[in-house]
Every structure is written in structure tokens, then in C-alpha cells.
Motif scaffolding. Sequence first.
Motif, PDB file in Angstrom:
ATOM      1  N   ALA A  91       2.266   2.158  -9.905  1.00  0.00           N
ATOM      2  CA  ALA A  91       1.187   1.476 -10.027  1.00  0.00           C
ATOM      3  C   ALA A  91       0.450   1.064  -8.849  1.00  0.00           C
ATOM      4  CB  ALA A  91       0.952   0.519 -11.004  1.00  0.00           C
ATOM      5  N   ALA A  92       1.203   0.279  -7.898  1.00  0.00           N
ATOM      6  CA  ALA A  92       0.531  -0.099  -6.649  1.00  0.00           C
ATOM      7  C   ALA A  92       0.151   1.160  -5.705  1.00  0.00           C
ATOM      8  CB  ALA A  92       1.592  -0.905  -5.859  1.00  0.00           C
ATOM      9  N   VAL A  93       0.911   2.188  -5.686  1.00  0.00           N
ATOM     10  CA  VAL A  93       0.761   3.216  -4.777  1.00  0.00           C
ATOM     11  C   VAL A  93      -0.536   3.941  -5.284  1.00  0.00           C
ATOM     12  CG1 VAL A  93       1.309   5.467  -4.139  1.00  0.00           C
ATOM     13  CG2 VAL A  93       2.980   3.803  -3.917  1.00  0.00           C
ATOM     14  N   GLY A  94      -0.686   4.208  -6.542  1.00  0.00           N
ATOM     15  CA  GLY A  94      -1.912   4.615  -7.255  1.00  0.00           C
ATOM     16  C   GLY A  94      -3.092   3.792  -7.159  1.00  0.00           C
ATOM     17  N   GLY A  95      -2.967   2.499  -6.933  1.00  0.00           N
ATOM     18  CA  GLY A  95      -4.010   1.738  -6.827  1.00  0.00           C
ATOM     19  C   GLY A  95      -4.487   1.870  -5.474  1.00  0.00           C
ATOM     20  N   LEU A  96      -3.497   1.759  -4.528  1.00  0.00           N
ATOM     21  CA  LEU A  96      -4.330   2.027  -3.143  1.00  0.00           C
ATOM     22  C   LEU A  96      -4.844   3.386  -2.955  1.00  0.00           C
ATOM     23  CD1 LEU A  96      -2.480   0.992   0.091  1.00  0.00           C
ATOM     24  CD2 LEU A  96      -3.013   3.492  -0.191  1.00  0.00           C
ATOM     25  N   HIS A  97      -4.110   4.591  -3.512  1.00  0.00           N
ATOM     26  CA  HIS A  97      -4.716   5.739  -3.150  1.00  0.00           C
ATOM     27  C   HIS A  97      -5.949   5.977  -3.630  1.00  0.00           C
ATOM     28  CE1 HIS A  97      -0.516   7.912  -2.378  1.00  0.00           C
ATOM     29  NE2 HIS A  97      -0.902   6.863  -1.394  1.00  0.00           N
ATOM     30  N   GLU A  98      -6.274   5.279  -4.834  1.00  0.00           N
ATOM     31  CA  GLU A  98      -7.744   5.191  -5.379  1.00  0.00           C
ATOM     32  C   GLU A  98      -8.724   4.730  -4.634  1.00  0.00           C
ATOM     33  OE1 GLU A  98      -7.575   3.126  -9.287  1.00  0.00           O
ATOM     34  OE2 GLU A  98      -6.322   4.530  -9.953  1.00  0.00           O
ATOM     35  N   ARG A  99      -8.287   3.829  -3.617  1.00  0.00           N
ATOM     36  CA  ARG A  99      -9.299   3.066  -2.783  1.00  0.00           C
ATOM     37  C   ARG A  99      -9.257   3.712  -1.394  1.00  0.00           C
ATOM     38  NH1 ARG A  99     -12.585   0.122  -5.450  1.00  0.00           N
ATOM     39  NH2 ARG A  99     -12.921  -0.737  -3.171  1.00  0.00           N
ATOM     40  N   TYR A 100      -8.706   4.702  -1.049  1.00  0.00           N
ATOM     41  CA  TYR A 100      -8.781   5.805   0.137  1.00  0.00           C
ATOM     42  C   TYR A 100     -10.175   6.419  -0.012  1.00  0.00           C
ATOM     43  CZ  TYR A 100      -3.931   5.794   2.475  1.00  0.00           C
ATOM     44  OH  TYR A 100      -2.873   5.727   2.961  1.00  0.00           O
ATOM     45  N   ARG A 101     -10.787   6.245   1.092  1.00  0.00           N
ATOM     46  CA  ARG A 101     -12.227   6.818   1.381  1.00  0.00           C
ATOM     47  C   ARG A 101     -11.821   7.998   2.635  1.00  0.00           C
ATOM     48  NH1 ARG A 101     -12.219   5.273  -2.703  1.00  0.00           N
ATOM     49  NH2 ARG A 101     -13.457   3.399  -3.426  1.00  0.00           N
ATOM     50  N   ASP A 102     -12.655   9.002   2.579  1.00  0.00           N
ATOM     51  CA  ASP A 102     -12.937   9.851   3.667  1.00  0.00           C
ATOM     52  C   ASP A 102     -12.987   8.970   4.889  1.00  0.00           C
ATOM     53  OD1 ASP A 102     -12.818  11.835   1.721  1.00  0.00           O
ATOM     54  OD2 ASP A 102     -14.916  12.418   2.111  1.00  0.00           O
ATOM     55  N   VAL A 103     -12.531   9.401   6.054  1.00  0.00           N
ATOM     56  CA  VAL A 103     -12.812   8.817   7.305  1.00  0.00           C
ATOM     57  C   VAL A 103     -13.330   9.735   8.169  1.00  0.00           C
ATOM     58  CG1 VAL A 103     -10.630   7.185   7.015  1.00  0.00           C
ATOM     59  CG2 VAL A 103     -10.079   9.496   8.225  1.00  0.00           C
ATOM     60  N   ALA A 104     -13.992   9.287   9.259  1.00  0.00           N
ATOM     61  CA  ALA A 104     -14.591   9.757  10.348  1.00  0.00           C
ATOM     62  C   ALA A 104     -14.083   9.401  11.785  1.00  0.00           C
ATOM     63  CB  ALA A 104     -16.266   9.634  10.275  1.00  0.00           C
ATOM     64  N   PRO A 105     -14.538   9.855  12.750  1.00  0.00           N
ATOM     65  CA  PRO A 105     -14.091   9.531  14.013  1.00  0.00           C
ATOM     66  C   PRO A 105     -14.406   7.974  14.222  1.00  0.00           C
ATOM     67  CG  PRO A 105     -14.494  11.551  14.396  1.00  0.00           C
ATOM     68  CD  PRO A 105     -15.112  11.283  12.556  1.00  0.00           C
ATOM     69  N   GLY A 106     -13.460   7.145  14.595  1.00  0.00           N
ATOM     70  CA  GLY A 106     -14.049   5.758  14.947  1.00  0.00           C
ATOM     71  C   GLY A 106     -13.762   4.867  13.804  1.00  0.00           C
ATOM     72  N   ASP A 107     -13.268   5.216  12.491  1.00  0.00           N
ATOM     73  CA  ASP A 107     -12.936   4.573  11.259  1.00  0.00           C
ATOM     74  C   ASP A 107     -11.600   4.021  11.475  1.00  0.00           C
ATOM     75  OD1 ASP A 107     -15.524   4.803   9.793  1.00  0.00           O
ATOM     76  OD2 ASP A 107     -14.552   6.579   8.719  1.00  0.00           O
ATOM     77  N   CYS A 108     -11.377   2.820  11.084  1.00  0.00           N
ATOM     78  CA  CYS A 108      -9.917   2.171  11.094  1.00  0.00           C
ATOM     79  C   CYS A 108      -9.567   1.794   9.811  1.00  0.00           C
ATOM     80  CB  CYS A 108      -9.885   1.188  12.172  1.00  0.00           C
ATOM     81  SG  CYS A 108     -10.514   1.676  14.094  1.00  0.00           S
ATOM     82  N   TYR A 109      -8.414   2.260   9.326  1.00  0.00           N
ATOM     83  CA  TYR A 109      -7.465   1.664   8.220  1.00  0.00           C
ATOM     84  C   TYR A 109      -6.735   0.661   8.874  1.00  0.00           C
ATOM     85  CZ  TYR A 109      -8.947   4.198   4.300  1.00  0.00           C
ATOM     86  OH  TYR A 109      -9.676   4.919   3.081  1.00  0.00           O
ATOM     87  N   ARG A 110      -6.572  -0.528   8.254  1.00  0.00           N
ATOM     88  CA  ARG A 110      -5.567  -1.521   8.578  1.00  0.00           C
ATOM     89  C   ARG A 110      -4.637  -1.929   7.589  1.00  0.00           C
ATOM     90  NH1 ARG A 110      -7.619  -5.913  12.307  1.00  0.00           N
ATOM     91  NH2 ARG A 110      -6.681  -4.423  13.787  1.00  0.00           N
ATOM     92  N   LEU A 111      -3.262  -1.652   7.559  1.00  0.00           N
ATOM     93  CA  LEU A 111      -2.312  -2.006   6.451  1.00  0.00           C
ATOM     94  C   LEU A 111      -1.775  -3.334   6.924  1.00  0.00           C
ATOM     95  CD1 LEU A 111      -0.934  -1.161   3.732  1.00  0.00           C
ATOM     96  CD2 LEU A 111       0.594   0.026   5.215  1.00  0.00           C
ATOM     97  N   THR A 112      -1.976  -4.509   6.264  1.00  0.00           N
ATOM     98  CA  THR A 112      -1.219  -5.705   6.734  1.00  0.00           C
ATOM     99  C   THR A 112      -0.414  -6.259   5.509  1.00  0.00           C
ATOM    100  OG1 THR A 112      -3.321  -6.192   7.871  1.00  0.00           O
ATOM    101  CG2 THR A 112      -2.161  -8.152   7.504  1.00  0.00           C
ATOM    102  N   HIS A 113       0.581  -6.838   6.049  1.00  0.00           N
ATOM    103  CA  HIS A 113       1.541  -7.867   5.273  1.00  0.00           C
ATOM    104  C   HIS A 113       1.706  -8.980   5.666  1.00  0.00           C
ATOM    105  CE1 HIS A 113       4.643  -8.378   2.215  1.00  0.00           C
ATOM    106  NE2 HIS A 113       5.318  -8.995   3.072  1.00  0.00           N
ATOM    107  N   LEU A 114       1.227 -10.138   4.809  1.00  0.00           N
ATOM    108  CA  LEU A 114       1.094 -11.399   4.919  1.00  0.00           C
ATOM    109  C   LEU A 114       2.542 -12.077   4.637  1.00  0.00           C
ATOM    110  CD1 LEU A 114      -2.536 -11.465   3.872  1.00  0.00           C
ATOM    111  CD2 LEU A 114      -1.776 -11.588   6.068  1.00  0.00           C
ATOM    112  N   PRO A 115       2.595 -13.294   5.037  1.00  0.00           N
ATOM    113  CA  PRO A 115       3.894 -13.995   4.816  1.00  0.00           C
ATOM    114  C   PRO A 115       3.879 -14.403   3.295  1.00  0.00           C
ATOM    115  CG  PRO A 115       2.726 -15.173   6.535  1.00  0.00           C
ATOM    116  CD  PRO A 115       1.985 -13.835   6.200  1.00  0.00           C
ATOM    117  N   ASP A 116       2.963 -14.791   2.763  1.00  0.00           N
ATOM    118  CA  ASP A 116       2.963 -14.831   1.070  1.00  0.00           C
ATOM    119  C   ASP A 116       3.053 -13.690   0.260  1.00  0.00           C
ATOM    120  OD1 ASP A 116       0.495 -13.437   1.175  1.00  0.00           O
ATOM    121  OD2 ASP A 116      -0.651 -15.276   0.628  1.00  0.00           O
ATOM    122  N   GLY A 117       3.509 -12.491   0.797  1.00  0.00           N
ATOM    123  CA  GLY A 117       3.818 -11.521  -0.089  1.00  0.00           C
ATOM    124  C   GLY A 117       2.900 -10.289  -0.327  1.00  0.00           C
ATOM    125  N   ARG A 118       1.422 -10.773   0.049  1.00  0.00           N
ATOM    126  CA  ARG A 118       0.494  -9.724  -0.102  1.00  0.00           C
ATOM    127  C   ARG A 118       0.318  -8.897   0.997  1.00  0.00           C
ATOM    128  NH1 ARG A 118      -4.700 -12.827   0.775  1.00  0.00           N
ATOM    129  NH2 ARG A 118      -3.222 -14.095   1.985  1.00  0.00           N
TER     130      ARG A 118
END
Length: 162
Positions: A91-118
Motif C-alpha cells: 500500500a505504501a509503495v502504491g501510494g508513492l507511485h501514485e504521486r510520481y510525476r513526469d520529470v524534466a531536466p532540472g527537476d529533483c526528487y528527494r526521498l527523506t527518512h526522518l528520526p520519527d519514522g516518517r
Amino acid sequence: MGTTVQAQTAPAESVPPIVWQNVSQATDHWLWMALYDAQVERAAGTLGAHWSEDGVPLRLTLCYRRSIKREWLIEAAQTHLPDGLSPPLQAAVGGLHERYRDVAPGDCYRLTHLPDGRTQLALNGALQFETRTPGFKALYFGLWLGDEPLSVALKEALTRNL
């Protein structure tokens, strides 16, 4: 005469900001084309712990050099994710994949894991997705840093100092 009860609000906890340290960076290639520049950062003081541990803050930034359709991003991830994920992880993978968007040169995705588990995904600084699903960090960061990465050469470069 009635009594009035006023709600007491607890003071907001002050959470110290994370001091991120660049650990490594590299460029991923497909055939002869540079696809994106990748950078891994860790929270200061966490170098002894393994990157996949849930309590270890970690950040992976991918800045694209080419346009890539969201379907291709999803397909690449699905190809390298293990079969038989638990329902919460699926379910979490599906939720993330639903939020992906097309990217163009210069776009940046950032995946962050925080100490509180998010674990959060942002596109050009705008939050797209967040989950607290246990094991999601190791699973999704594992696409670049794990045993079956999208690119072995990129993994080797990114994990050299990790």
C-alpha cells in the motif's frame, strides 16, 4: 452559574533541526546518456549505523538531466522491488507511485527518512508523499542502495562512504 473549562494545550516540542552531511554523489547513466545526479546525505553523528535502520535519518536526492515519464519511474521501481510485499508495504509503495510525476531536466526528487519514522518524497521541494510504514525506508532506499539496486555502478559510488 456554570463553570467554563478552558482547554490546556501542551507546549510544542522543540525538535532540533537535522544537520545533513553529504556522504556521496554520483551520476547514473543508461547506455551513454546521463539520466540523473544522485546525492546521499546522512544526519550528523550517524555514520556508525547502517543506512537501512529506521532510526537513521537519510536523504537521497535525484536531480534529472533528461525528461522521464512517471510510468518509466514506476516500471523501473517495480522491476527491482521484491515480490510478495506485505499488504502495508504494498500500500505504501502504491501510494508513492501514485504521486510520481513526469520529470524534466532540472527537476529533483528527494526521498527523506526522518528520526520519527516518517519517509517523505518531495518533488522540487513540494511534499508529494509521506508514510510511517515500518520497513518502507529499507525497501525504497534499497532501490539505489540495497542488494538488488537499479544500478550496481551507482550503488557502489553512493555507498562507498555510507
